[in-house]
Design a protein around this motif. Structure first.
Motif, PDB file in Angstrom:
ATOM      1  N   ILE A 196      39.993  39.770  37.133  1.00 26.31           N
ATOM      2  CA  ILE A 196      41.226  38.992  37.337  1.00 26.31           C
ATOM      3  C   ILE A 196      41.132  38.052  39.026  1.00 26.31           C
ATOM      4  O   ILE A 196      40.095  38.813  40.050  1.00 26.31           O
ATOM      5  CB  ILE A 196      42.662  40.663  38.212  1.00 26.31           C
ATOM      6  CG1 ILE A 196      43.652  39.940  38.309  1.00 26.31           C
ATOM      7  CG2 ILE A 196      41.749  41.703  38.745  1.00 26.31           C
ATOM      8  CD1 ILE A 196      44.931  40.700  37.758  1.00 26.31           C
ATOM      9  N   LYS A 198      42.540  36.889  42.133  1.00 29.03           N
ATOM     10  CA  LYS A 198      43.215  37.116  43.336  1.00 29.03           C
ATOM     11  C   LYS A 198      43.210  36.520  44.564  1.00 29.03           C
ATOM     12  O   LYS A 198      42.188  36.186  44.958  1.00 29.03           O
ATOM     13  CB  LYS A 198      43.372  37.949  43.697  1.00 29.03           C
ATOM     14  CG  LYS A 198      44.469  39.618  42.650  1.00 29.03           C
ATOM     15  CD  LYS A 198      43.731  40.765  43.134  1.00 29.03           C
ATOM     16  CE  LYS A 198      43.499  41.801  42.280  1.00 29.03           C
ATOM     17  NZ  LYS A 198      43.868  43.425  42.844  1.00 29.03           N
ATOM     18  N   GLY A 202      47.514  36.036  49.421  1.00 30.85           N
ATOM     19  CA  GLY A 202      48.494  35.651  48.853  1.00 30.85           C
ATOM     20  C   GLY A 202      48.719  36.855  48.282  1.00 30.85           C
ATOM     21  O   GLY A 202      48.451  38.313  48.471  1.00 30.85           O
ATOM     22  N   GLN A 228      38.204  40.793  40.616  1.00 25.82           N
ATOM     23  CA  GLN A 228      37.904  42.070  40.388  1.00 25.82           C
ATOM     24  C   GLN A 228      37.312  42.675  39.183  1.00 25.82           C
ATOM     25  O   GLN A 228      38.511  41.677  38.018  1.00 25.82           O
ATOM     26  CB  GLN A 228      39.477  42.799  41.140  1.00 25.82           C
ATOM     27  CG  GLN A 228      38.642  43.274  42.626  1.00 25.82           C
ATOM     28  CD  GLN A 228      40.184  43.687  42.650  1.00 25.82           C
ATOM     29  OE1 GLN A 228      40.817  44.030  41.959  1.00 25.82           O
ATOM     30  NE2 GLN A 228      39.834  44.947  43.702  1.00 25.82           N
ATOM     31  N   GLU A 229      37.071  43.469  38.203  1.00 30.40           N
ATOM     32  CA  GLU A 229      37.384  44.177  36.974  1.00 30.40           C
ATOM     33  C   GLU A 229      39.117  43.946  36.766  1.00 30.40           C
ATOM     34  O   GLU A 229      39.097  44.976  37.661  1.00 30.40           O
ATOM     35  CB  GLU A 229      36.683  44.968  36.251  1.00 30.40           C
ATOM     36  CG  GLU A 229      35.051  44.719  36.633  1.00 30.40           C
ATOM     37  CD  GLU A 229      34.470  46.171  36.996  1.00 30.40           C
ATOM     38  OE1 GLU A 229      33.228  46.155  36.357  1.00 30.40           O
ATOM     39  OE2 GLU A 229      34.751  47.374  37.855  1.00 30.40           O
ATOM     40  N   LYS A 241      52.958  49.167  31.204  1.00 27.06           N
ATOM     41  CA  LYS A 241      52.150  48.758  32.313  1.00 27.06           C
ATOM     42  C   LYS A 241      52.599  49.692  33.595  1.00 27.06           C
ATOM     43  O   LYS A 241      53.740  48.768  33.481  1.00 27.06           O
ATOM     44  CB  LYS A 241      50.825  47.984  32.422  1.00 27.06           C
ATOM     45  CG  LYS A 241      50.207  47.814  33.906  1.00 27.06           C
ATOM     46  CD  LYS A 241      49.092  47.030  33.647  1.00 27.06           C
ATOM     47  CE  LYS A 241      48.608  46.669  35.104  1.00 27.06           C
ATOM     48  NZ  LYS A 241      47.399  45.116  34.807  1.00 27.06           N
ATOM     49  N   ASP A 243      52.146  50.505  38.185  1.00 31.75           N
ATOM     50  CA  ASP A 243      51.629  50.656  39.777  1.00 31.75           C
ATOM     51  C   ASP A 243      51.981  51.990  40.690  1.00 31.75           C
ATOM     52  O   ASP A 243      53.175  52.190  40.064  1.00 31.75           O
ATOM     53  CB  ASP A 243      50.681  49.627  40.282  1.00 31.75           C
ATOM     54  CG  ASP A 243      51.899  49.178  40.871  1.00 31.75           C
ATOM     55  OD1 ASP A 243      52.789  48.668  41.001  1.00 31.75           O
ATOM     56  OD2 ASP A 243      51.288  48.702  41.303  1.00 31.75           O
ATOM     57  N   HIS A 287      51.153  41.827  32.641  1.00 30.48           N
ATOM     58  CA  HIS A 287      49.304  42.345  33.162  1.00 30.48           C
ATOM     59  C   HIS A 287      50.261  42.904  34.313  1.00 30.48           C
ATOM     60  O   HIS A 287      49.264  43.576  35.509  1.00 30.48           O
ATOM     61  CB  HIS A 287      48.365  40.847  33.224  1.00 30.48           C
ATOM     62  CG  HIS A 287      47.935  41.111  31.644  1.00 30.48           C
ATOM     63  ND1 HIS A 287      47.401  42.037  30.766  1.00 30.48           N
ATOM     64  CD2 HIS A 287      48.060  40.478  30.887  1.00 30.48           C
ATOM     65  CE1 HIS A 287      46.943  41.458  29.494  1.00 30.48           C
ATOM     66  NE2 HIS A 287      47.867  40.556  29.721  1.00 30.48           N
ATOM     67  N   ASN A 290      53.930  43.679  39.982  1.00 25.15           N
ATOM     68  CA  ASN A 290      54.879  43.047  40.896  1.00 25.15           C
ATOM     69  C   ASN A 290      56.471  43.589  41.054  1.00 25.15           C
ATOM     70  O   ASN A 290      56.670  42.816  39.720  1.00 25.15           O
ATOM     71  CB  ASN A 290      53.798  42.018  41.898  1.00 25.15           C
ATOM     72  CG  ASN A 290      52.537  41.939  41.861  1.00 25.15           C
ATOM     73  OD1 ASN A 290      52.515  42.090  40.775  1.00 25.15           O
ATOM     74  ND2 ASN A 290      52.827  42.146  42.932  1.00 25.15           N
TER      75      ASN A 290
HETATM   76  P1  ADP Z   1      49.218  41.183  45.453  1.00 20.93           P
HETATM   77  O1  ADP Z   1      49.380  41.809  46.774  1.00 20.93           O
HETATM   78  O2  ADP Z   1      49.508  39.630  44.760  1.00 20.93           O
HETATM   79  O3  ADP Z   1      50.350  42.014  44.860  1.00 20.93           O
HETATM   80  P2  ADP Z   1      47.528  42.604  44.113  1.00 20.93           P
HETATM   81  O4  ADP Z   1      46.412  43.574  44.161  1.00 20.93           O
HETATM   82  O5  ADP Z   1      48.796  43.786  44.568  1.00 20.93           O
HETATM   83  O6  ADP Z   1      47.789  41.303  44.429  1.00 20.93           O
HETATM   84  O7  ADP Z   1      47.758  42.777  42.667  1.00 20.93           O
HETATM   85  C1  ADP Z   1      49.573  42.685  41.588  1.00 20.93           C
HETATM   86  C2  ADP Z   1      49.145  43.605  40.180  1.00 20.93           C
HETATM   87  O8  ADP Z   1      48.434  43.161  39.768  1.00 20.93           O
HETATM   88  C3  ADP Z   1      49.368  44.222  40.002  1.00 20.93           C
HETATM   89  O9  ADP Z   1      50.450  45.208  40.759  1.00 20.93           O
HETATM   90  C4  ADP Z   1      48.429  44.680  39.173  1.00 20.93           C
HETATM   91  O10 ADP Z   1      49.314  45.244  38.247  1.00 20.93           O
HETATM   92  C5  ADP Z   1      48.114  44.292  38.885  1.00 20.93           C
HETATM   93  N1  ADP Z   1      46.271  44.099  39.149  1.00 20.93           N
HETATM   94  C6  ADP Z   1      46.207  43.785  40.321  1.00 20.93           C
HETATM   95  N2  ADP Z   1      44.520  44.419  40.320  1.00 20.93           N
HETATM   96  C7  ADP Z   1      44.228  44.782  38.917  1.00 20.93           C
HETATM   97  C8  ADP Z   1      42.644  45.385  38.629  1.00 20.93           C
HETATM   98  N3  ADP Z   1      42.049  44.939  38.881  1.00 20.93           N
HETATM   99  N4  ADP Z   1      43.212  45.376  37.042  1.00 20.93           N
HETATM  100  C9  ADP Z   1      44.479  45.338  36.634  1.00 20.93           C
HETATM  101  N5  ADP Z   1      45.464  45.015  37.128  1.00 20.93           N
HETATM  102  C10 ADP Z   1      45.577  44.076  38.185  1.00 20.93           C
END
Ligand code: ADP
Length: 747
Positions: A196, A198, A202, A228-229, A241, A243, A287, A290
């Motif tokens: 992924i 990012k 952001g 990231q993985e 899914k 979080d 996936h 947010n």
């Molecule tokens: P942002 O600051 O833009 O919200 P995040 O790091 O919180 O970025 O990532 C956004 C979303 O992406 C998370 O809410 C999650 O659902 C998904 N995500 C982020 N990193 C991973 C990861 N390593 N594996 C799986 N899903 C991820």
């Protein structure tokens, strides 16, 4: 014969007649003048009256704003002028607590609390009170800096720091990333790993995408990324899914105090989850979880019910997991541990930033901060950290399409129930204790009938649309609405917590009293209106987890704070954040690093190397090494001078050697609260210390400081023992000169 009548008056009569008419005329004129005069006078009177009334009003306003004496001493004051989207929740809490809010700021800067929405630096003239942000925290919590701090800790404590996905920092580590993918390809790993991407700066899911091949990475010249993985093996609820958003409050840095909020939020994606494949890799709503993204999905469920909806309370999800037979207490303990370890990883950075903004000995405010931890649960319920938000969203409303194409902000019950107690209890923690001893005396309750009719008039219906950014005329309505909603939440919370039911009666009285207070508070309140409260504190939603629960377990993790103390001492100049070549040499000389083979030339070369490596954090091109660079340099010196396969041991020996030579203050000022040193144990561990182990049992930590160190006995590692290290160029963006258009209030 004709008769002739004569009407002619004699002159005397004529004169008389004329004088009478003149008199009449004059009288009339005088009367007219008098009337005009009276009108004028009345006009003037009215104008002066209005002017006086306006002046009086202005006077009261200025008195309220300028003269602290106009407020009773025991009222807690809060400046919300920089609170932006947090304003609603703050106003609600301030009203409920009976505190005085200054939405336009206070001219003499004498508030007890300053609520900044994004940065500490938003309000630089403050010399006392508490600010709701730590200096530099926005930068520390950026993705690259955060994961770099965690990586540093992972190097030293690999077993402890295994709670976040493996990360690469692009574009600088592109080759390492490409190499990793090649390795997987060679091993024919199935399923093919997904990554992924990012953007470092952001938020709210912006700019995030999934890739399976390095070529799919889109290089953006002005942006750095974390790759990231992709954690695909996640726990699902109803096939979706999700979080966790866990709220954490740091109420103090010295000594460190970390609280966890017992309630949080859970954000669900809006398309049922499937493992990533080439076909679904672009499905954002599958996936990414947010809220800011998924609320736009047509599948977003806005239900207010506990166990339904795309946004739920953490407690309801934990309950569900418990019903499914999972050990939620163990999960909660793991969350607490993850949070403590993450904060301990960034504390050295925080301390350097803190001393730079608020040098010891200079009057200034102290700080506290609410952080939002984004955590993913794996299939086995292991929590994995995704991100730390330095400005988590504290909005208590949400966007909703009230009619086709018309978006309005409407109140969000779940947000209110989580965020209001969080903010209220945070405020209560940081309020000046001497003021918290007092409470406004109870006023005579109004007649029932009177209250009833007033409430009927005031109470807004549930589901009322709240107009955000309302103009002045809506302000009163908005304030009343907020007060009412706060009491509703209080009632809801009390009803749902069984322990609180006994106190119901007294609470009811207090509530009506507080509501009354909020409505009737005027500048004429005086100290005599306050009484001392002698009551045990009420139930709070915040739980102190550090130092109370984990201080002893994680004492070793505070090792790098000692290097932060050395860095601060080496800086010398108040407020500086970079160490120059001369100071670096002095540090080396004072630490007697030459005894371990670090010549002046080697130190100078190392300084230049490190400065070049960390150049990207220095947009102004000022000479000097930032703290990250200094840490890197220390790793390098430790590797050359105290080499050991065990990195912890190696750094430990190095730090203690430096400390013993530098005599870093452990008794006064800023450094007095550094973690306790377990010198005895640490020194025994060091392979370079030549004293017999038993002799330590009789020594105090002070004696150890003054002992000579057996530098001559130390053997430098051979060249085969030293692994060549790549110098990467790190991220390209500025540390403090970051894009000014940053967003805040992330969810
Ligand atoms: P942002 O600051 O833009 O919200 P995040 O790091 O919180 O970025 O990532 C956004 C979303 O992406 C998370 O809410 C999650 O659902 C998904 N995500 C982020 N990193 C991973 C990861 N390593 N594996 C799986 N899903 C991820």
């Amino acid at each position: 014969m004709t008769m002739r009548y004569s009407f002619s008056l004699n002159p005397e009569e004529r004169r008389q007649k004329r004088s009478v008419s003149t008199q009449k005329h004059r009288d009339l004129k005088e009367l007219k003048d008098d009337v005009n005069k009276t009108i004028e006078i009345r006009k003037e009177l009215l104008i002066s009256e209005r002017r006086n009334a306006h002046q009086r009003k202005e006077k009261i306003r200025i008195c309220q704003e300028l003269r602290p004496l106009a407020l009773p001493r025991h009222v807690v004051t809060i400046d919300t002028s920089k609170s932006r989207s947090n304003m609603d929740v703050l106003r609600m809490c301030a009203r409920k607590l009976g505190w005085k809010e200054f939405p336009l700021g206070r001219k003499d800067q004498s508030c007890d609390i300053y609520w900044n929405a994004v940065h500490f630096e938003e309000n630089l003239d403050i010399s006392s009170g508490k600010v709701s942000k730590f200096p530099g925290m926005h930068e520390i919590c950026s993705k690259i800096t955060l994961f770099r701090c965690l990586d540093r800790m992972r190097e030293l404590f690999p077993d402890e720091y295994n709670f976040y996905p493996k990360s690469w920092y692009l574009p600088t580590q592109f080759h390492e990333f490409a190499y990793e993918i090649k390795q997987h390809r060679n091993q024919r790993t199935r399923p093919k790993p997904t990554y992924i991407v990012k953007p470092d700066d952001g938020t709210q899911g912006e700019g995030i995408y999934l890739i399976r091949d390095p070529q799919e990475y889109i290089v953006q010249s002005n942006r750095c990324h974390v790759i990231q993985e992709y954690l695909s093996n996640v726990y699902l609820i109803d096939k979706f899914k999700f979080d966790l958003r866990v709220y954490v409050v740091i109420t103090n840095l010295e000594p460190l105090q970390i609280h966890i909020c017992k309630e949080g939020l859970v954000r669900f994606s809006t398309i049922p989850y499937e493992n990533p494949t080439h076909r679904n890799i672009h499905e954002t709503y599958m996936h990414l979880t947010n809220y800011s993204l998924n609320k736009r999905s047509s599948m977003f469920n806005r239900s207010d019910k506990e166990d339904e909806g795309s946004k739920r309370k953490l407690s309801s999800v934990l309950r569900k997991l418990s019903q499914q037979g999972h050990d939620t207490q163990a999960l909660w303990n793991n969350l607490e541990r993850l949070i403590c370890k993450t904060i301990l990883a960034i504390v050295p950075e925080m301390k350097v930033e803190y001393q730079s903004a608020l040098p010891a000995g200079k009057p200034g405010p102290s700080c506290f901060q609410i952080l939002g931890f984004d955590i993913l649960l794996m299939k086995n319920l292991k929590p994995m950290l995704l991100e730390v938000n330095s400005s988590p969203s504290l909005r208590i409303d949400c966007e909703q399409e009230t009619s086709p194409g018309v978006m309005e902000y409407v109140q969000s019950l779940k947000d209110e129930e989580v965020k209001c107690p969080l903010v209220r209890d945070t405020l209560l923690y940081v309020a000046p204790p001497h003021k918290m001893k007092y409470r406004r005396k109870k006023r005579k309750p109004k007649k029932k009938q009177e209250l009833k009719s007033e409430n009927l008039h005031l109470r807004p219906r549930r589901g009322t649309i709240i107009i955000i950014n309302a103009d002045e005329s809506d302000e009163e309505k908005r304030v009343r609405d907020i007060t009412q909603r706060m009491s509703d939440i209080e009632r809801f919370n009390r009803n749902s917590s069984p322990e609180c039911k006994d106190e119901d009666q007294t609470e009811k009285e207090e509530k009506s009293d507080c509501e009354d207070d909020a409505k009737t508070r005027t500048s004429e309140d005086s100290d005599s209106d306050y009484e001392i409260v002698d009551k045990t504190p009420k139930e709070t939603c915040l739980k102190l987890i550090y130092p109370d629960l984990y201080e002893d377990d994680y004492e070793e993790l505070r090792m790098l704070e000692k290097l932060a103390a050395i860095f601060i001492q080496t800086l010398g100049i108040r407020g500086a954040q970079r160490i120059g070549p001369t100071a670096f040499r002095t540090f080396s000389r004072k630490c007697r690093l030459n005894r371990h083979g670090m010549t002046n030339a080697a130190i100078d070369i190392l300084f230049i190397d490190m400065q070049r490596k960390w150049e990207h954090l220095n947009p102004e091109r000022t000479t000097g090494l930032c703290f990250q660079g200094f840490l890197d340099a220390c790793y390098e010196i430790a590797r050359r001078t105290f080499f050991s396969q065990d990195k912890f041991e190696m750094m430990d020996s190095f730090i203690n050697y430096c400390k013993s030579n530098l005599q870093v203050s452990t008794t006064t000022g800023e450094h007095s609260q550094l973690p306790k040193l377990r010198d005895r144990r640490l020194y025994q561990r060091s392979p370079y210390f030549y004293m017999p182990k038993n002799s330590f049992l009789h020594l105090t930590s002070e004696t150890i400081y003054n002992l000579p160190i057996g530098g001559r006995n130390c053997k430098l590692p051979s060249s085969s023992e030293i692994q060549p290290r790549r110098l990467s160029l790190g991220k390209l963006h500025t540390r403090h000169g970051r894009k000014s258009g940053m967003s805040y209030g992330e969810e």
